[in-house]
Design a protein around this motif. Structure first.
Motif, mmCIF file in Angstrom:
data_model
loop_
_atom_site.group_PDB
_atom_site.id
_atom_site.type_symbol
_atom_site.label_atom_id
_atom_site.label_comp_id
_atom_site.label_asym_id
_atom_site.label_seq_id
_atom_site.Cartn_x
_atom_site.Cartn_y
_atom_site.Cartn_z
ATOM 1 N N ASP A 128 0.857 -1.183 0.000
ATOM 2 C CA ASP A 128 0.000 0.000 0.000
ATOM 3 C C ASP A 128 0.894 1.234 0.000
ATOM 4 N N TRP A 144 0.777 5.129 1.067
ATOM 5 C CA TRP A 144 0.063 6.176 1.801
ATOM 6 C C TRP A 144 0.788 7.504 1.595
ATOM 7 N N LYS A 178 -4.687 6.751 1.578
ATOM 8 C CA LYS A 178 -4.127 5.652 0.793
ATOM 9 C C LYS A 178 -4.204 6.014 -0.690
ATOM 10 N N SER A 215 -3.171 0.706 -3.767
ATOM 11 C CA SER A 215 -3.114 -0.581 -3.100
ATOM 12 C C SER A 215 -2.882 -1.625 -4.177
#
Length: 385
Positions: A292, A294, A302, A305
């Motif tokens: 992921d 961020w 976020k 992903s």
């Protein structure tokens, strides 16, 4: 019939500079001897800053692999456009870091400059790989004798103070008492010093943070004059991000995003994403790399992903818009673009012994150092190797 007089066309100086600003540094180095006005223009803050920001917009990719052969430290230099084949052009030998116990860590790039630091004996240098300037820094005075039960940690950050047009190196030496029963940091004793390129000297920072920063270069980054490190508080109470503002010379802390797991289960690595602080989070044990991304824009959000990236072994570094460099399962260098989820083979060997990869933008920024030739730094063409 009278001969016609030849007319002379002169390009306006402002237009000439705009053309020169778009040229690579190797061309500008040759043009230094054309005239004094060009030579002096290349050395101005305006020209070097404008030239660097022009290079930021280009797709040209400059990469250095750090690796060792015996006791000698090498950088392999790769240069390419992102849509072209990649070429390793030179192997660069840095004799200043010969016989180091550890691989010197590379911090940056910061406006095209790199800071190299040997955690074994504290040797440090600044390097502009584009212009060939190399500056050995004076020794920091942060040398504390060991205390019984304490382990010594060193950490470095490198960044730019835009208020004073100064490049600074921050140096931590932290004595950590390790609880042998639980194997976590119990108590810290830190000393922090700051080097200024403008004054070519170190000074002590009196306000010491209650956190121990990590030394891994993938756990540290500098964005807009603020250095960030992954850090740990005493008694293992918290893992957080420690920051230092190069302008105000003050520390602050920031918590990681709530990614739904613990740092014992996940690796976190800091990066710059479109000018903001970003964190890559991925499981420690999975063979197929999922992660992921961020990004901090007032709050953690976020950005991407990615469920799985097959055929990759190790994360080596980052490019300017969140692209990730990996070593592939066949030891080739791969570039992954999160926005398109494309995994591109760059066509070169990623060196199994490579300890880091640094992607940088060409820069004319001076560091008041000496030429690579004066420091016995050699560039060996790959064709000759």
């Amino acid at each position: 019939m009278k001969g016609r007089s030849k007319s002379r066309f002169e390009v306006p100086e402002a237009l000439t500079l705009e053309i020169l600003l778009k040229l690579p540094i190797k061309s500008l180095a040759r043009f230094n001897c054309v005239c004094k006005s060009w030579c002096s223009s290349f050395r101005t803050l305006y020209f070097s800053s404008k030239h660097y920001h022009n290079n930021l917009k280009s797709s040209n990719l400059n990469v250095l692999f750090q690796h060792r052969y015996g006791n000698t430290l090498y950088f392999s230099q790769l240069s390419t456009g992102k849509d072209e084949n990649s070429l390793v052009t030179h192997n660069i030998c840095l004799p200043f870091f010969e016989n180091c116990v550890y691989h010197p860590q590379v911090y940056g790039p910061c406006n095209g400059l790199l800071c190299l630091y040997d955690h074994g004996d504290g040797k440090a240098a600044l390097w502009n790989p584009s212009t060939g300037e190399f500056k050995i820094l004076p020794r920091s005075s942060s040398r504390r004798p060991p205390f019984p039960g304490y382990t010594s940690f060193k950490c470095v950050g490198f960044g730019y103070d835009s208020k004073t047009d100064d490049y600074k190196v921050i140096h931590f030496i932290t004595l950590v008492y390790i609880d042998n029963e639980f194997m976590y940091p119990h108590e810290f004793r830190s000393r922090v010093e700051l080097y200024s390129l403008r004054s070519d000297s170190w000074k002590e920072i009196s306000s010491v943070p209650k956190a121990c920063p990590f030394s891994n270069y993938l756990c540290s980054i500098c964005i807009d004059g603020i250095c960030y490190w992954e850090a740990m508080t005493e008694y293992h109470r918290d893992n957080l991000i420690l920051s230092f503002d190069m302008v105000s010379e003050t520390f602050s802390t920031l918590h990681f995003p709530d990614f739904g797991g613990s740092l014992e289960q996940y690796n976190v690595q800091l990066l710059e994403f479109n000018g903001s602080l970003g964190v890559i989070v991925h499981p420690r044990l999975e063979t197929e790399k999922s992660f992921d991304l961020w990004v901090m824009n007032g709050a953690w959000t976020k950005q991407f992903s990615i469920e799985s990236i097959s055929g990759v072994k190790k994360l080596l570094g980052f490019w300017k818009n969140g692209e990730l460099f990996y070593r592939g399962s066949s030891d080739e260098l791969l570039l992954f673009e999160p926005s398109t989820q494309e995994l591109k083979k760059l066509g070169i060997n990623a060196y199994p012994d490579a300890t880091c990869l640094v992607a940088y933008v060409e820069s004319l920024v001076p560091i008041n150092g000496r030429s690579e030739h004066d420091e016995h730094i050699t560039h060996q063409s790959v064709r000759d190797a």
